[in-house]
Each structure stands twice: as structure tokens, then as C-alpha cells.
Design an enzyme around this catalytic site. Structure first.
Site, PDB file in Angstrom:
ATOM      1  N   ASN A   1      -4.929  -0.846   8.473  1.00 42.15           N
ATOM      2  CA  ASN A   1      -6.126  -1.503   8.999  1.00 42.15           C
ATOM      3  C   ASN A   1      -5.896  -1.870  10.459  1.00 42.15           C
ATOM      4  O   ASN A   1      -4.755  -1.888  10.926  1.00 42.15           O
ATOM      5  CB  ASN A   1      -6.418  -2.791   8.198  1.00 42.15           C
ATOM      6  CG  ASN A   1      -7.091  -2.505   6.876  1.00 42.15           C
ATOM      7  OD1 ASN A   1      -7.802  -1.515   6.728  1.00 42.15           O
ATOM      8  ND2 ASN A   1      -6.842  -3.357   5.891  1.00 42.15           N
TER       9      ASN A   1
ATOM     10  N   LEU B   1       0.830  -1.220   0.000  1.00 44.85           N
ATOM     11  CA  LEU B   1       0.000   0.000   0.000  1.00 44.85           C
ATOM     12  C   LEU B   1       0.856   1.258   0.000  1.00 44.85           C
ATOM     13  O   LEU B   1       0.594   2.203  -0.742  1.00 44.85           O
ATOM     14  CB  LEU B   1      -0.926  -0.003   1.216  1.00 44.85           C
ATOM     15  CG  LEU B   1      -1.924   1.160   1.245  1.00 44.85           C
ATOM     16  CD1 LEU B   1      -2.960   1.023   0.127  1.00 44.85           C
ATOM     17  CD2 LEU B   1      -2.620   1.248   2.599  1.00 44.85           C
TER      18      LEU B   1
ATOM     19  N   LYS C   1     -14.642   0.479   9.048  1.00 45.68           N
ATOM     20  CA  LYS C   1     -13.615  -0.242   8.272  1.00 45.68           C
ATOM     21  C   LYS C   1     -13.223  -1.524   8.992  1.00 45.68           C
ATOM     22  O   LYS C   1     -12.951  -2.545   8.380  1.00 45.68           O
ATOM     23  CB  LYS C   1     -12.387   0.648   8.035  1.00 45.68           C
ATOM     24  CG  LYS C   1     -11.277  -0.004   7.214  1.00 45.68           C
ATOM     25  CD  LYS C   1     -11.671  -0.231   5.776  1.00 45.68           C
ATOM     26  CE  LYS C   1     -10.672  -0.970   4.897  1.00 45.68           C
ATOM     27  NZ  LYS C   1      -9.321  -0.514   4.813  1.00 45.68           N
TER      28      LYS C   1
ATOM     29  N   LYS D   1       2.336  -3.001   8.505  1.00 44.78           N
ATOM     30  CA  LYS D   1       1.290  -3.829   9.122  1.00 44.78           C
ATOM     31  C   LYS D   1       1.125  -3.342  10.555  1.00 44.78           C
ATOM     32  O   LYS D   1       2.037  -2.786  11.158  1.00 44.78           O
ATOM     33  CB  LYS D   1       1.743  -5.295   9.100  1.00 44.78           C
ATOM     34  CG  LYS D   1       1.721  -5.925   7.704  1.00 44.78           C
ATOM     35  CD  LYS D   1       0.323  -6.177   7.225  1.00 44.78           C
ATOM     36  CE  LYS D   1       0.196  -6.798   5.852  1.00 44.78           C
ATOM     37  NZ  LYS D   1       0.879  -8.032   5.601  1.00 44.78           N
TER      38      LYS D   1
ATOM     39  N   SER E   1      -8.119 -10.928  -0.116  1.00 48.58           N
ATOM     40  CA  SER E   1      -7.928  -9.918   0.932  1.00 48.58           C
ATOM     41  C   SER E   1      -6.480  -9.928   1.404  1.00 48.58           C
ATOM     42  O   SER E   1      -5.746 -10.906   1.230  1.00 48.58           O
ATOM     43  CB  SER E   1      -8.858 -10.206   2.115  1.00 48.58           C
ATOM     44  OG  SER E   1      -8.428 -11.360   2.814  1.00 48.58           O
TER      45      SER E   1
ATOM     46  N   ASN F   1     -12.899 -12.273  -2.234  1.00 46.79           N
ATOM     47  CA  ASN F   1     -13.921 -11.525  -1.477  1.00 46.79           C
ATOM     48  C   ASN F   1     -15.330 -11.792  -1.999  1.00 46.79           C
ATOM     49  O   ASN F   1     -16.304 -11.820  -1.254  1.00 46.79           O
ATOM     50  CB  ASN F   1     -13.624 -10.027  -1.531  1.00 46.79           C
ATOM     51  CG  ASN F   1     -12.322  -9.678  -0.828  1.00 46.79           C
ATOM     52  OD1 ASN F   1     -11.716 -10.522  -0.152  1.00 46.79           O
ATOM     53  ND2 ASN F   1     -11.873  -8.437  -0.969  1.00 46.79           N
TER      54      ASN F   1
HETATM   55  N1  LIG Z   1      -2.374  -4.068   0.555  1.00 43.55           N
HETATM   56  C1  LIG Z   1      -3.608  -3.555   0.488  1.00 43.55           C
HETATM   57  O1  LIG Z   1      -4.301  -3.662  -0.562  1.00 43.55           O
HETATM   58  C2  LIG Z   1      -4.209  -2.852   1.655  1.00 43.55           C
HETATM   59  C3  LIG Z   1      -3.557  -2.811   2.869  1.00 43.55           C
HETATM   60  N2  LIG Z   1      -4.134  -2.137   3.923  1.00 43.55           N
HETATM   61  C4  LIG Z   1      -3.447  -2.084   5.213  1.00 43.55           C
HETATM   62  O2  LIG Z   1      -2.252  -1.313   5.063  1.00 43.55           O
HETATM   63  C5  LIG Z   1      -1.230  -1.807   5.933  1.00 43.55           C
HETATM   64  C6  LIG Z   1      -0.031  -2.239   5.095  1.00 43.55           C
HETATM   65  O3  LIG Z   1      -0.431  -3.326   4.303  1.00 43.55           O
HETATM   66  P1  LIG Z   1       0.502  -3.853   3.092  1.00 43.55           P
HETATM   67  O4  LIG Z   1       1.073  -2.702   2.368  1.00 43.55           O
HETATM   68  O5  LIG Z   1      -0.296  -4.852   2.349  1.00 43.55           O
HETATM   69  O6  LIG Z   1       1.676  -4.583   3.911  1.00 43.55           O
HETATM   70  P2  LIG Z   1       3.142  -4.933   3.395  1.00 43.55           P
HETATM   71  O7  LIG Z   1       3.673  -5.985   4.313  1.00 43.55           O
HETATM   72  O8  LIG Z   1       3.121  -5.167   1.929  1.00 43.55           O
HETATM   73  O9  LIG Z   1       3.968  -3.550   3.607  1.00 43.55           O
HETATM   74  C7  LIG Z   1       4.450  -3.128   4.861  1.00 43.55           C
HETATM   75  C8  LIG Z   1       5.950  -2.871   4.674  1.00 43.55           C
HETATM   76  O10 LIG Z   1       6.458  -2.146   5.791  1.00 43.55           O
HETATM   77  C9  LIG Z   1       7.800  -2.549   5.966  1.00 43.55           C
HETATM   78  N3  LIG Z   1       8.213  -2.115   7.309  1.00 43.55           N
HETATM   79  C10 LIG Z   1       7.851  -2.656   8.494  1.00 43.55           C
HETATM   80  N4  LIG Z   1       8.390  -1.937   9.506  1.00 43.55           N
HETATM   81  C11 LIG Z   1       9.100  -0.924   8.927  1.00 43.55           C
HETATM   82  C12 LIG Z   1       9.860   0.155   9.426  1.00 43.55           C
HETATM   83  N5  LIG Z   1      10.051   0.349  10.747  1.00 43.55           N
HETATM   84  N6  LIG Z   1      10.442   1.020   8.559  1.00 43.55           N
HETATM   85  C13 LIG Z   1      10.277   0.845   7.225  1.00 43.55           C
HETATM   86  N7  LIG Z   1       9.564  -0.169   6.667  1.00 43.55           N
HETATM   87  C14 LIG Z   1       8.975  -1.030   7.537  1.00 43.55           C
HETATM   88  C15 LIG Z   1       7.773  -4.041   5.740  1.00 43.55           C
HETATM   89  O11 LIG Z   1       9.054  -4.542   5.448  1.00 43.55           O
HETATM   90  C16 LIG Z   1       6.796  -4.144   4.559  1.00 43.55           C
HETATM   91  O12 LIG Z   1       7.501  -4.117   3.332  1.00 43.55           O
HETATM   92  C17 LIG Z   1      -1.884  -2.969   6.708  1.00 43.55           C
HETATM   93  O13 LIG Z   1      -2.427  -2.501   7.923  1.00 43.55           O
HETATM   94  C18 LIG Z   1      -2.992  -3.420   5.765  1.00 43.55           C
HETATM   95  O14 LIG Z   1      -4.020  -4.115   6.454  1.00 43.55           O
HETATM   96  C19 LIG Z   1      -5.301  -1.443   3.805  1.00 43.55           C
HETATM   97  C20 LIG Z   1      -5.978  -1.458   2.608  1.00 43.55           C
HETATM   98  C21 LIG Z   1      -5.531  -2.207   1.491  1.00 43.55           C
HETATM   99  C1  LIG Z   2     -11.058  -3.703   1.606  1.00 38.18           C
HETATM  100  C2  LIG Z   2     -10.304  -5.001   1.728  1.00 38.18           C
HETATM  101  C3  LIG Z   2     -11.122  -6.065   2.390  1.00 38.18           C
HETATM  102  C4  LIG Z   2      -9.990  -5.388   0.308  1.00 38.18           C
HETATM  103  O1  LIG Z   2      -9.621  -6.715   0.170  1.00 38.18           O
HETATM  104  C5  LIG Z   2      -9.062  -4.767   2.579  1.00 38.18           C
HETATM  105  O2  LIG Z   2      -9.000  -3.764   3.276  1.00 38.18           O
HETATM  106  C6  LIG Z   2      -7.974  -5.760   2.701  1.00 38.18           C
HETATM  107  O3  LIG Z   2      -7.904  -6.708   1.932  1.00 38.18           O
HETATM  108  O4  LIG Z   2      -7.154  -5.551   3.641  1.00 38.18           O
END
Ligand SMILES: NC(=O)C1=CN([C@@H]2O[C@H](COP(=O)(O)OP(=O)(O)OC[C@H]3O[C@@H](n4cnc5c(N)ncnc54)[C@H](O)[C@@H]3O)[C@@H](O)[C@H]2O)C=CC1
Ligand SMILES: CC(C)(CO)C(=O)C(=O)O
Length: 294
Positions: free
Chosen positions: A96, A11, A177, A72, A246, A195
Site C-alpha cells: 500500500n 501479506l 487503492k 511496509k 485495518s 472497517n
Molecule cells: N496485512 C494485510 O492484510 C495487507 C497489507 N497490505 C500492505 O502490504 C504491505 C505489507 O504489510 P504487512 O504484511 O501487513 O506487514 P508486515 O509488517 O506484517 O510484514 C512486512 C515484513 O517485512 C519484513 N522486512 C522488512 N524489511 C525486510 C527486508 N529488507 N528483507 C526481508 N524482510 C523484510 C518485516 O520484518 C516484516 O515481517 C504494506 O504496505 C501493507 O499496507 C496490503 C493489503 C492487505
Molecule cells: C483493504 C484494507 C483497508 C483492508 O483492511 C487494507 O488495505 C488494509 O487494511 O491495509
């Protein structure tokens, strides 16, 4: 505006890449992703097609106007440590789960905003991120009410052609959310389905029940989230992201630690009776424990 994105994974890289169309952006992440971006730029694929060259580093800049936290939930304290020596105007969690803003507020002196994001992002290779769905960003004071910083942050996203709004109802929107993520992420992760399987399949009643339990807990915490609002949100998002796996299912697929504690935990571990959420959390925690992930 200089924007630092701490947690440049899926993200964070997507949003940072989009913001870099208009602002100076520093992606703060880990190698080899950071090195690849520094060498070849960031490639955004999928629904958005873009190659752009934001700054990228494994440490945060000395100062920035805005810092986005996109780690995360279980890494939020680490993200705060990464920002400890950064002079940031404002920090926004776009994660999230519940409690991220509190972790940041307890560790940082600058204003901290809550945020929700419905973009879909999946990091494939170092230096590459796929946009699996365009969405919206909503930011605001975690306690609710108006916020000049929220207006400024929403304007910065809008200037980069990202659909963003400032809201004075963040407590309600964060819990809504959460209901979406408890209803969708937990059930699809355990069922190993996209989903869309929740729309009329046998798991749809499980997702709706988990959303209702989340609304019950929200109301017990003083946030007036109606059952129907929660279940309608699950149905709407499942329909709009029917082809998505998801983010929790992606963690299961990759045999990674999930965000069960920050997403399902606040409902499952609550004093209110929440048998469905408790079952979902128990099964996900068992999956993690069996693999030494907790
Ligand atoms: N991927 C998606 O489509 C969506 C994700 N989210 C939420 O966004 C958040 C991130 O999700 P993702 O991007 O999928 O996770 P991800 O695991 O792909 O990215 C997080 C990144 O942060 C890095 N990281 C961790 N600690 C760090 C630090 N201290 N300094 C620098 N980098 C650090 C990790 O190495 C990892 O690459 C979660 O809470 C997720 O639930 C929300 C909506 C959609
Ligand atoms: C909105 C949704 C459920 C999309 O998949 C999401 O926030 C996720 O996967 O973490």
C-alpha cells in the site's frame, strides 16, 4: 516459476504460501518467523486452511523469475537492497502507499511492476499467518499500458488459484487503492474501530471527505480519479471488510510505526488544500512522535 517474496510478514507469507501450491517459493523474511517455517513449514489459518513448506531465508536467492515486495512502505529501500544481488526477471510491489515502485525502479535494473492486493492477512505466531479475507491481485506497468510481464505474473498467480488480473490502468488503480487506504486506514486507526464502523457511523463522512481529497490530488497529478469512484470504493471495501481491523489500526494496536507517510502523506502534504487528510496525518504523526516512532 521461482518466486521470491521479500518482506515475508503477514501479506507476503500468505501470498507466498498460496503461490507455493503451484510454484517454487522462497520466503525472505526475518527470524524467528523464517526459522519456524524452515523447521515446521508455514501454517495458514483463517479463511484458508493450509500447511505448506516453501523455502525460507533471511537473504534473497541468487536468482528468481519473479520477486514480490511485501514490506511496509517505509522498508522498500531496504527491500531493494536485499534484492541488489539477485538476478530477478521482474519485481512487483504489492504494497500500500504511493512511491514504492519509484523506489524500486531507482535501485534495481529489472522491470518493476505496480500491484494492488485486497487479501487480508495477519501474522500471529512465528510460522503462522491468518488469512482474514480472500481478495484479488492486480498488476501492471506503473505508468499504465500493456505489459507482457504483467500478463505472465497474473498467469502465475492464477495458476496457483489466486484471483489475479493484469491491468493497463495501474496509475488509476493505485490512486483508487490509495483513496481506500486514506479513507479507511487513517480513520479506523484514529477511531480504533473496525472497517464496518465507517458504513453509517459518524466517521463515514470523514472517510468520504478524505477519499474526495485523494481524488482531487490524483486529478492534479494527471490521474482521472472521480470523487464518486473514490467514495464508492471506500464504501465497498469497508462493507466487504467490515470485521477487519485495518493494517494501520493493527500497527496502532501493536504500538508499531504506521504507514502514514506513504499512505496519507501524498495527500496531506500536497499543495492542493486537503484539510481532512492533513488533520488525519497530523494526528497519526503526533501519535508516532509521542512514542518515539518517528
Ligand atoms: N496485512 C494485510 O492484510 C495487507 C497489507 N497490505 C500492505 O502490504 C504491505 C505489507 O504489510 P504487512 O504484511 O501487513 O506487514 P508486515 O509488517 O506484517 O510484514 C512486512 C515484513 O517485512 C519484513 N522486512 C522488512 N524489511 C525486510 C527486508 N529488507 N528483507 C526481508 N524482510 C523484510 C518485516 O520484518 C516484516 O515481517 C504494506 O504496505 C501493507 O499496507 C496490503 C493489503 C492487505
Ligand atoms: C483493504 C484494507 C483497508 C483492508 O483492511 C487494507 O488495505 C488494509 O487494511 O491495509
Amino acid at each position: 516459476m521461482h518466486v521470491a517474496v521479500v518482506g515475508a510478514g503477514s501479506l507476503g507469507s500468505l501470498l507466498g504460501g498460496l503461490l507455493a501450491r503451484e510454484h517454487r517459493v522462497t520466503l525472505v523474511g526475518r527470524d524467528p518467523h523464517v526459522s519456524a517455517i524452515r523447521e515446521h513449514g508455514l501454517r495458514v489459518t483463517g479463511v484458508v486452511n493450509l500447511t505448506i513448506s516453501p523455502d525460507a531465508d533471511t537473504t534473497a536467492p541468487a536468482r528468481c523469475d519473479l520477486a514480490l515486495v511485501t514490506t511496509k512502505a517505509f522498508d522498500t529501500a531496504g527491500a531493494a537492497a536485499t534484492l541488489a544481488d539477485t538476478d530477478a526477471g521482474c519485481v512487483v510491489s504489492l504494497q500500500n502507499g504511493l512511491g514504492n515502485e519509484t523506489v524500486l525502479r531507482d535501485r534495481l535494473d529489472c522491470p518493476v511492476l505496480a500491484g494492488t492486493c485486497t487479501y487480508g492477512a495477519r501474522r500471529s505466531d512465528p510460522g503462522v499467518v491468518a488469512c482474514t479475507g480472500e481478495g484479488t491481485v492486480t498488476v501492471g506497468d506503473p505508468d499504465g499500458g500493456p505489459s507482457e510481464w504483467a500478463d505472465r505474473v497474473a498467469d502465475a498467480f492464477t495458476a496457483a488459484d489466486i484471483d489475479a488480473t493484469a491491468s493497463d490502468e495501474m496509475p488509476l488503480l493505485v490512486w483508487q487503492k490509495l483513496a481506500v487506504n486514506v479513507g479507511i486506514n487513517a480513520t479506523t486507526a484514529l477511531a480504533r474501530t473496525e472497517n464496518g464502523a465507517l458504513l453509517d457511523g459518524p466517521a463515514s463522512s470523514v472517510a468520504a471527505a478524505a477519499a474526495r481529497e485523494t481524488a482531487t490530488v490524483a486529478r492534479s497529478e494527471g490521474v482521472d480519479l472521480a470523487d464518486e469512484t473514490a467514495t464508492d470504493a471506500v464504501e465497498r471495501v469497508a462493507r466487504n471488510t467490515r470485521a477487519n481491523r485495518s493494517s494501520m489500526l493493527q500497527d496502532i494496536d501493536a504500538r508499531r510505526r504506521t504507514e502514514v507517510d506513504a499512505i496519507v502523506g501524498p495527500v496531506a502534504d500536497h499543495a492542493e488544500p486537503t484539510p481532512v487528510a492533513a488533520t488525519l496525518a497530523g494526528l497519526l504523526r503526533a501519535w508516532e512522535a509521542e512514542r518515539g516512532l518517528r
